[in-house]
Design a protein around this motif. Sequence first.
Motif, PDB file in Angstrom:
ATOM      1  N   LEU A  30      47.405  24.383  31.886  1.00 23.97           N
ATOM      2  CA  LEU A  30      45.993  24.249  32.305  1.00 23.97           C
ATOM      3  C   LEU A  30      45.068  24.378  31.097  1.00 23.97           C
ATOM      4  N   ALA A  31      45.384  25.334  30.211  1.00 26.56           N
ATOM      5  CA  ALA A  31      44.528  25.545  29.031  1.00 26.56           C
ATOM      6  C   ALA A  31      44.554  24.297  28.139  1.00 26.56           C
ATOM      7  N   ARG A  32      45.733  23.699  27.996  1.00 25.82           N
ATOM      8  CA  ARG A  32      45.838  22.438  27.217  1.00 25.82           C
ATOM      9  C   ARG A  32      45.008  21.352  27.870  1.00 25.82           C
ATOM     10  N   GLY A  33      45.218  21.200  29.203  1.00 21.86           N
ATOM     11  CA  GLY A  33      44.509  20.150  29.948  1.00 21.86           C
ATOM     12  C   GLY A  33      42.998  20.325  29.841  1.00 21.86           C
ATOM     13  N   PHE A  34      42.565  21.575  29.869  1.00 26.69           N
ATOM     14  CA  PHE A  34      41.127  21.866  29.773  1.00 26.69           C
ATOM     15  C   PHE A  34      40.579  21.393  28.424  1.00 26.69           C
ATOM     16  N   GLN A  35      41.358  21.656  27.381  1.00 26.04           N
ATOM     17  CA  GLN A  35      40.892  21.249  26.046  1.00 26.04           C
ATOM     18  C   GLN A  35      40.881  19.725  25.883  1.00 26.04           C
ATOM     19  N   LEU A  36      41.664  19.045  26.737  1.00 21.14           N
ATOM     20  CA  LEU A  36      41.659  17.563  26.701  1.00 21.14           C
ATOM     21  C   LEU A  36      40.672  17.007  27.738  1.00 21.14           C
ATOM     22  N   ASP A  37      39.891  17.910  28.362  1.00 24.19           N
ATOM     23  CA  ASP A  37      38.932  17.533  29.406  1.00 24.19           C
ATOM     24  C   ASP A  37      39.607  16.900  30.624  1.00 24.19           C
ATOM     25  N   VAL A  39      41.173  19.042  32.828  1.00 22.00           N
ATOM     26  CA  VAL A  39      41.154  20.147  33.803  1.00 22.00           C
ATOM     27  C   VAL A  39      39.757  20.747  33.749  1.00 22.00           C
ATOM     28  N   THR A  40      39.190  21.041  34.921  1.00 24.34           N
ATOM     29  CA  THR A  40      37.815  21.576  34.927  1.00 24.34           C
ATOM     30  C   THR A  40      37.815  23.043  34.478  1.00 24.34           C
ATOM     31  N   PRO A  41      36.666  23.518  33.958  1.00 19.33           N
ATOM     32  CA  PRO A  41      36.620  24.941  33.571  1.00 19.33           C
ATOM     33  C   PRO A  41      36.859  25.858  34.775  1.00 19.33           C
ATOM     34  N   ASP A  42      36.391  25.448  35.968  1.00 18.31           N
ATOM     35  CA  ASP A  42      36.609  26.286  37.161  1.00 18.31           C
ATOM     36  C   ASP A  42      38.091  26.428  37.479  1.00 18.31           C
ATOM     37  N   ALA A  43      38.851  25.318  37.320  1.00 17.42           N
ATOM     38  CA  ALA A  43      40.280  25.382  37.652  1.00 17.42           C
ATOM     39  C   ALA A  43      40.989  26.335  36.690  1.00 17.42           C
ATOM     40  N   LEU A  44      40.649  26.239  35.392  1.00  9.93           N
ATOM     41  CA  LEU A  44      41.285  27.142  34.432  1.00  9.93           C
ATOM     42  C   LEU A  44      40.836  28.584  34.697  1.00  9.93           C
ATOM     43  N   ALA A  45      39.534  28.756  34.963  1.00  5.60           N
ATOM     44  CA  ALA A  45      39.008  30.112  35.199  1.00  5.60           C
ATOM     45  C   ALA A  45      39.689  30.742  36.417  1.00  5.60           C
ATOM     46  N   ARG A  46      39.880  29.938  37.468  1.00  6.14           N
ATOM     47  CA  ARG A  46      40.528  30.480  38.678  1.00  6.14           C
ATOM     48  C   ARG A  46      41.924  30.973  38.356  1.00  6.14           C
ATOM     49  N   ALA A  47      42.678  30.159  37.611  1.00  2.60           N
ATOM     50  CA  ALA A  47      44.050  30.552  37.275  1.00  2.60           C
ATOM     51  C   ALA A  47      44.039  31.789  36.380  1.00  2.60           C
ATOM     52  N   ILE A  62      44.817  37.466  28.443  1.00  4.84           N
ATOM     53  CA  ILE A  62      44.109  36.277  28.943  1.00  4.84           C
ATOM     54  C   ILE A  62      42.696  36.238  28.364  1.00  4.84           C
ATOM     55  N   ASP A  63      42.103  37.398  28.232  1.00  4.55           N
ATOM     56  CA  ASP A  63      40.783  37.472  27.600  1.00  4.55           C
ATOM     57  C   ASP A  63      40.879  36.948  26.161  1.00  4.55           C
ATOM     58  N   ALA A  64      41.958  37.369  25.463  1.00  9.97           N
ATOM     59  CA  ALA A  64      42.145  36.909  24.074  1.00  9.97           C
ATOM     60  C   ALA A  64      42.336  35.399  24.045  1.00  9.97           C
ATOM     61  N   LEU A  65      43.063  34.868  25.039  1.00 11.33           N
ATOM     62  CA  LEU A  65      43.289  33.419  25.098  1.00 11.33           C
ATOM     63  C   LEU A  65      41.951  32.683  25.237  1.00 11.33           C
ATOM     64  N   ALA A  66      41.080  33.214  26.115  1.00 11.13           N
ATOM     65  CA  ALA A  66      39.776  32.561  26.323  1.00 11.13           C
ATOM     66  C   ALA A  66      38.970  32.536  25.027  1.00 11.13           C
ATOM     67  N   ARG A  77      32.000  26.575  27.885  1.00 13.50           N
ATOM     68  CA  ARG A  77      32.152  26.099  29.274  1.00 13.50           C
ATOM     69  C   ARG A  77      33.013  27.080  30.077  1.00 13.50           C
ATOM     70  N   LEU A  78      34.055  27.590  29.426  1.00 14.72           N
ATOM     71  CA  LEU A  78      34.933  28.541  30.116  1.00 14.72           C
ATOM     72  C   LEU A  78      34.194  29.858  30.385  1.00 14.72           C
ATOM     73  N   ARG A  79      33.403  30.295  29.387  1.00 16.52           N
ATOM     74  CA  ARG A  79      32.630  31.538  29.586  1.00 16.52           C
ATOM     75  C   ARG A  79      31.703  31.395  30.779  1.00 16.52           C
ATOM     76  N   ARG A  80      31.064  30.215  30.888  1.00 22.68           N
ATOM     77  CA  ARG A  80      30.154  29.998  32.025  1.00 22.68           C
ATOM     78  C   ARG A  80      30.905  30.093  33.349  1.00 22.68           C
ATOM     79  N   ALA A  81      32.101  29.515  33.402  1.00 14.19           N
ATOM     80  CA  ALA A  81      32.877  29.550  34.647  1.00 14.19           C
ATOM     81  C   ALA A  81      33.327  30.969  34.980  1.00 14.19           C
ATOM     82  N   LEU A  82      33.584  31.748  33.925  1.00 18.35           N
ATOM     83  CA  LEU A  82      34.057  33.124  34.148  1.00 18.35           C
ATOM     84  C   LEU A  82      32.909  34.122  34.246  1.00 18.35           C
ATOM     85  N   GLY A  83      31.716  33.710  33.891  1.00 16.01           N
ATOM     86  CA  GLY A  83      30.584  34.653  33.857  1.00 16.01           C
ATOM     87  C   GLY A  83      30.732  35.632  32.700  1.00 16.01           C
ATOM     88  N   GLY A  84      31.510  35.301  31.690  1.00 14.47           N
ATOM     89  CA  GLY A  84      31.754  36.199  30.544  1.00 14.47           C
ATOM     90  C   GLY A  84      33.241  36.157  30.282  1.00 14.47           C
TER      91      GLY A  84
END
Length: 333
Positions: A30-37, A39-47, A62-66, A77-84
Amino acid sequence: MDADAVDVLRRRARALRRAIPGRYDDLRALARGFQLDEVTPDALARAMIECSRASSDAAREIDALARALPSEAHRARLRRALGGGVETTGTTGCSSETRRAREVKAETLAPGLVCLRKFMTVERQRWLADESFRLGESVDVQQGFFERSSDGAAKLNQGSRGRMILTPEAFPGDALREMCAEAVRAAQKVDDAMPDMNPTTCLVNFYKDGAEFKWHKDSEDPKLVKSRAGPPIVSFSVGMSADFGYKYSFEDPTHEVVRLNSGDVLLFGGPSRMIVHSVLNVHPGSMPGHLRGKMLNGRLNVTVRDIGEGVIDTSQFPAYRVSYDGVPAEGNV
Ligand SMILES: O=C(O)CCC(=O)C(=O)O
Ligand SMILES: [Fe+2]
């Protein structure tokens, strides 16, 4: 990237694999897919949120990964989906809030309309967020917040809002019923017009920032429409703050507004059971720190209801359709 930095990334990847052995490959894809646009940030954030519940080690990695995503645009974009970030502290142990006495303030806005400020502890807010997202975050459960659009992407089932229709038993244990009973008791202490209620139904709404809910009445039971004694709707708010508008008739050109913050509970029953109400806006930037990374960035609202003999037509989900004696009630939203 220099050799030391690559080494750090490799060690972190190994630590993450150890922390979530069964989910690592999925999360990485998912993280790879997100970087290739793809996968949506919400989908990665949910996982990420789901995996970070496994343990405090998992949450830390996971925080370090983000934070380690190479592109600042993707990190933002990921921070916005996670709220931080994903919260790494407070998953265990006792928060300062449980140690000190909480200040719950009851505001009687009108007969039958009471707002209990900071009624839910931080732990209860997290619990309600966890359980609601556990129930609602998968795209493939029929009763979730999400549905698939024609291109296969996940989207909230009501536009900028997602809705689930559940029974209180969907939440584990008796916690939701107990929270409801406590809230009714607290409201009755300050308001003689607040009736009792017996929870039968929960409507769970998740709002992205900027989402609204149109003006409506919660008028499922036709017998209550004219009565001034209906059992209260008990409405729990978690996450971003919202402005809740209310008035006593659709025709009234003016309305009152009450700001609902994370942890507040609003009850409307008795003479206020049929208020016309609306979520006017959800305030961006108001996500409390204790929920960042615990739920998708946004606002969760759980209304617990007593719909008496009403029968919900689950085939109409996510529309909310209730019948009494085989007759569909009017005005359900
Ligand atoms: O989100 C809220 O505060 C209100 C939700 C609502 O009005 C409803 O579910 O009928
Ligand atoms: Fe409502």
